[in-house]
Write a protein that holds these residues in place. Structure first.
Motif, PDB file in Angstrom:
ATOM      1  N   MET A  40       0.834  -1.208   0.000  1.00 28.32           N
ATOM      2  CA  MET A  40       0.000   0.000   0.000  1.00 28.32           C
ATOM      3  C   MET A  40       0.864   1.252   0.000  1.00 28.32           C
ATOM      4  N   GLY A  41       1.962   1.216   0.743  1.00 31.96           N
ATOM      5  CA  GLY A  41       2.882   2.352   0.749  1.00 31.96           C
ATOM      6  C   GLY A  41       3.524   2.572  -0.609  1.00 31.96           C
ATOM      7  N   ARG A  42       3.939   1.479  -1.256  1.00 35.21           N
ATOM      8  CA  ARG A  42       4.525   1.599  -2.599  1.00 35.21           C
ATOM      9  C   ARG A  42       3.518   2.155  -3.586  1.00 35.21           C
ATOM     10  N   THR A  43       2.266   1.687  -3.495  1.00 33.82           N
ATOM     11  CA  THR A  43       1.225   2.166  -4.399  1.00 33.82           C
ATOM     12  C   THR A  43       0.956   3.642  -4.180  1.00 33.82           C
ATOM     13  N   ALA A  44       0.873   4.062  -2.927  1.00 33.55           N
ATOM     14  CA  ALA A  44       0.644   5.483  -2.634  1.00 33.55           C
ATOM     15  C   ALA A  44       1.778   6.341  -3.182  1.00 33.55           C
ATOM     16  N   LEU A  45       3.001   5.863  -3.069  1.00 35.51           N
ATOM     17  CA  LEU A  45       4.143   6.600  -3.596  1.00 35.51           C
ATOM     18  C   LEU A  45       4.077   6.694  -5.116  1.00 35.51           C
ATOM     19  N   ASN A  48       1.319   9.189  -6.061  1.00 31.42           N
ATOM     20  CA  ASN A  48       1.777  10.538  -5.775  1.00 31.42           C
ATOM     21  C   ASN A  48       2.742  11.016  -6.864  1.00 31.42           C
ATOM     22  N   GLY A  49       3.643  10.161  -7.286  1.00 36.24           N
ATOM     23  CA  GLY A  49       4.586  10.523  -8.352  1.00 36.24           C
ATOM     24  C   GLY A  49       3.894  10.781  -9.671  1.00 36.24           C
ATOM     25  N   SER A  50       2.874   9.996  -9.979  1.00 36.92           N
ATOM     26  CA  SER A  50       2.121  10.213 -11.221  1.00 36.92           C
ATOM     27  C   SER A  50       1.377  11.527 -11.191  1.00 36.92           C
ATOM     28  N   MET A  51       0.781  11.839 -10.050  1.00 34.49           N
ATOM     29  CA  MET A  51       0.058  13.108  -9.927  1.00 34.49           C
ATOM     30  C   MET A  51       1.013  14.294 -10.032  1.00 34.49           C
ATOM     31  N   LEU A  52       2.165  14.183  -9.388  1.00 35.20           N
ATOM     32  CA  LEU A  52       3.137  15.262  -9.431  1.00 35.20           C
ATOM     33  C   LEU A  52       3.678  15.471 -10.839  1.00 35.20           C
ATOM     34  N   SER A  53       3.963  14.394 -11.540  1.00 31.53           N
ATOM     35  CA  SER A  53       4.489  14.551 -12.899  1.00 31.53           C
ATOM     36  C   SER A  53       3.436  15.158 -13.824  1.00 31.53           C
ATOM     37  N   GLY A  54       2.160  14.818 -13.623  1.00 32.87           N
ATOM     38  CA  GLY A  54       1.099  15.436 -14.413  1.00 32.87           C
ATOM     39  C   GLY A  54       0.986  16.922 -14.147  1.00 32.87           C
TER      40      GLY A  54
END
Length: 81
Positions: A40-45, A48-54
């Protein structure tokens, strides 16, 4: 069927890794029960990275709308690709 095979592959991998490090195989039960939390932690990370890159990409392209981004009542419409 895929879910069942993924459980067995993870279990076998843990057992092989533990035995190669000289650790007790009984530790595999503990690791397998904690793995969903780690996942779950890996998925959240990743999310978060996908949202930030967008967000960074839209700012670089000049298409970022801060009003819509900050609007708590905004609704995202689903569009087909």
């Amino acid at each position: 069927m895929t879910a069942i095979s993924s459980f067995s592959v993870g279990g076998v991998t843990v057992i092989i890794a533990l035995s190669s490090m000289g650790l007790p195989i009984a530790l595999a039960g503990v690791l397998i029960t904690v793995e969903p939390l780690i996942d779950m932690g890996r998925t959240a990370l990743n999310v978060n990275g996908s949202m930030l890159s967008g967000k960074i990409t839209s700012r670089m392209l000049g298409t970022f709308n801060k009003g819509i981004y900050s609007d708590k009542d905004a609704v995202v419409e689903q569009t087909e690709a």
